[in-house]
Design an enzyme around this catalytic site. Sequence first.
Site, PDB file in Angstrom:
ATOM      1  N   GLU A 175       0.821  -1.200   0.000  1.00  0.00           N
ATOM      2  CA  GLU A 175       0.000   0.000   0.000  1.00  0.00           C
ATOM      3  C   GLU A 175       0.866   1.267   0.000  1.00  0.00           C
ATOM      4  O   GLU A 175       0.547   2.258  -0.667  1.00  0.00           O
ATOM      5  CB  GLU A 175      -0.923   0.017   1.232  1.00  0.00           C
ATOM      6  CG  GLU A 175      -1.868  -1.167   1.306  1.00  0.00           C
ATOM      7  CD  GLU A 175      -1.309  -2.329   2.111  1.00  0.00           C
ATOM      8  OE1 GLU A 175      -2.087  -2.977   2.828  1.00  0.00           O
ATOM      9  OE2 GLU A 175      -0.076  -2.592   2.012  1.00  0.00           O
ATOM     10  N   CYS A 218      -2.308  -3.765   7.172  1.00  0.00           N
ATOM     11  CA  CYS A 218      -1.920  -3.994   8.568  1.00  0.00           C
ATOM     12  C   CYS A 218      -2.336  -2.810   9.437  1.00  0.00           C
ATOM     13  O   CYS A 218      -2.500  -1.683   8.959  1.00  0.00           O
ATOM     14  CB  CYS A 218      -0.420  -4.241   8.677  1.00  0.00           C
ATOM     15  SG  CYS A 218       0.607  -2.833   8.180  1.00  0.00           S
ATOM     16  N   CYS A 268      -0.206   0.328   7.700  1.00  0.00           N
ATOM     17  CA  CYS A 268      -0.713   0.772   6.399  1.00  0.00           C
ATOM     18  C   CYS A 268      -2.104   1.392   6.523  1.00  0.00           C
ATOM     19  O   CYS A 268      -2.466   2.286   5.757  1.00  0.00           O
ATOM     20  CB  CYS A 268      -0.746  -0.392   5.423  1.00  0.00           C
ATOM     21  SG  CYS A 268       0.905  -0.979   4.958  1.00  0.00           S
ATOM     22  N   ALA A 270      13.363 -37.717  -6.109  1.00  0.00           N
ATOM     23  CA  ALA A 270      13.584 -38.183  -7.479  1.00  0.00           C
ATOM     24  C   ALA A 270      13.673 -39.696  -7.446  1.00  0.00           C
ATOM     25  O   ALA A 270      14.345 -40.270  -6.579  1.00  0.00           O
ATOM     26  CB  ALA A 270      14.866 -37.583  -8.048  1.00  0.00           C
ATOM     27  N   ARG A 277      14.599 -24.370  -3.638  1.00  0.00           N
ATOM     28  CA  ARG A 277      15.214 -24.163  -2.326  1.00  0.00           C
ATOM     29  C   ARG A 277      15.294 -22.680  -1.979  1.00  0.00           C
ATOM     30  O   ARG A 277      15.095 -22.284  -0.827  1.00  0.00           O
ATOM     31  CB  ARG A 277      16.623 -24.773  -2.301  1.00  0.00           C
ATOM     32  CG  ARG A 277      16.656 -26.290  -2.346  1.00  0.00           C
ATOM     33  CD  ARG A 277      18.102 -26.779  -2.458  1.00  0.00           C
ATOM     34  NE  ARG A 277      18.183 -28.239  -2.495  1.00  0.00           N
ATOM     35  CZ  ARG A 277      19.316 -28.916  -2.640  1.00  0.00           C
ATOM     36  NH1 ARG A 277      20.469 -28.261  -2.781  1.00  0.00           N
ATOM     37  NH2 ARG A 277      19.308 -30.238  -2.659  1.00  0.00           N
ATOM     38  N   THR A 329      20.256 -39.896   4.878  1.00  0.00           N
ATOM     39  CA  THR A 329      20.537 -39.116   3.672  1.00  0.00           C
ATOM     40  C   THR A 329      21.812 -38.299   3.847  1.00  0.00           C
ATOM     41  O   THR A 329      22.640 -38.195   2.926  1.00  0.00           O
ATOM     42  CB  THR A 329      19.360 -38.179   3.346  1.00  0.00           C
ATOM     43  OG1 THR A 329      18.204 -38.968   3.093  1.00  0.00           O
ATOM     44  CG2 THR A 329      19.648 -37.327   2.124  1.00  0.00           C
ATOM     45  N   LEU A 375      22.882 -28.983   0.320  1.00  0.00           N
ATOM     46  CA  LEU A 375      21.563 -28.391   0.560  1.00  0.00           C
ATOM     47  C   LEU A 375      21.568 -26.877   0.366  1.00  0.00           C
ATOM     48  O   LEU A 375      20.937 -26.127   1.129  1.00  0.00           O
ATOM     49  CB  LEU A 375      21.056 -28.738   1.971  1.00  0.00           C
ATOM     50  CG  LEU A 375      20.954 -30.229   2.312  1.00  0.00           C
ATOM     51  CD1 LEU A 375      20.375 -30.410   3.706  1.00  0.00           C
ATOM     52  CD2 LEU A 375      20.126 -30.982   1.289  1.00  0.00           C
ATOM     53  N   GLY A 380      15.494 -38.825   3.616  1.00  0.00           N
ATOM     54  CA  GLY A 380      15.316 -39.946   2.718  1.00  0.00           C
ATOM     55  C   GLY A 380      13.943 -40.585   2.776  1.00  0.00           C
ATOM     56  O   GLY A 380      12.978 -39.969   3.206  1.00  0.00           O
ATOM     57  N   LEU A 400      10.458 -39.038   4.440  1.00  0.00           N
ATOM     58  CA  LEU A 400       9.353 -38.708   3.552  1.00  0.00           C
ATOM     59  C   LEU A 400       8.111 -39.526   3.881  1.00  0.00           C
ATOM     60  O   LEU A 400       6.990 -39.000   3.943  1.00  0.00           O
ATOM     61  CB  LEU A 400       9.762 -38.955   2.099  1.00  0.00           C
ATOM     62  CG  LEU A 400      10.791 -37.980   1.514  1.00  0.00           C
ATOM     63  CD1 LEU A 400      11.433 -38.572   0.264  1.00  0.00           C
ATOM     64  CD2 LEU A 400      10.137 -36.643   1.194  1.00  0.00           C
TER      65      LEU A 400
END
Length: 336
Positions: A46, A71, A80, A150, A186, A198, A206, A275, A279
């Site tokens: 804004e 806000c 704002c 993957a 990422r 992993t 990473l 790994g 997951l």
Amino acid sequence: MHRCLQLAKNGRVHAMPNPSVGAVIVHQGLIIGEGYTSSYGGPHAEVNAIASVKNPELLPHATLYVSLEPCSHFGKTPPCADLILKHKIPMVVVGASDPNPLVAGNGLKKIAASGAKIISGILEKECIESNIRFFTFHQKKRPYIILKWAQSKDGFIAPITQKRAQNPEPFWITNPYSRQLVHKWRSEEAAILIGTQTALDDNPRLDVRDWHGANPVRIVLDQKNRIPKENHIFEGTSEVKVLTTDEIQLGQKPAIQIAKYLYNAGLQSVIIEGGRQTLQTFIDEGIWDEARIFTGEVLLGDGIAAPLFNGSKPIKQFLLQDELLIFKNHDQHDNF
């Protein structure tokens, strides 16, 4: 409001952990100002939209469109809502109410109390989706969770561990374009998380070395302190959080416990890259919002099987020969 959503996309990554908002000011059917949220700590949408108006005398006769409620509190910047009142803008059209308890309707009440007309809920679903990480964090008290892996054409995510003992480095199933896309992802999230195995098998960095952007906070589950300090994950300057038994006790419902830890750490989103056990834990508990699954051309014949996953209605893409399926967890996305 569609234009507000277009503008909001420009600030999403740099505005974190703030929401990225788009604002448009209209006078007699013509756009006279527009803006989006600056990098974290800078002016909100804004403010930027009002500053872009060449003739401020038109503001008392204009309409402000904004994708998220203005806000009403002092944070890194003044409210704002106060700026809107200062310029006597008579009508404000809002996409979605702010879920942050510091705002949560107070911005709209403050503006309405001045006599300005408020219209809210315009393209509400789309406006919530544009800041889905922010809404998930404040309404569900956990980060927005993205699962990514993957798998080979025959359904494995890695070769047999024993074959990799002498070379603890990532085994690439996908092509360089897919891997670069992962680095872009990422850069768009607050954190990235992997499990102990992993870290030991892949020795990953990473980071976002194949893309321009900030590295996410690196989270590693290592309850028994098995990861050596010379591991790549401890290199560089980006923050590393190792979740040992001193940090978190993983008992029943470990995904919920991890999500709670990340919420308390103030991390609005996390991409989980493995790994399999890590997951599968989030899949089994239903604690995820997106799953992004690559299938490469590689045939492994044996190895670590991909997680058991039954998503529906994916978006399908191809990066050369790599197939990418993106699933949304509608049980989570439809619950706002």
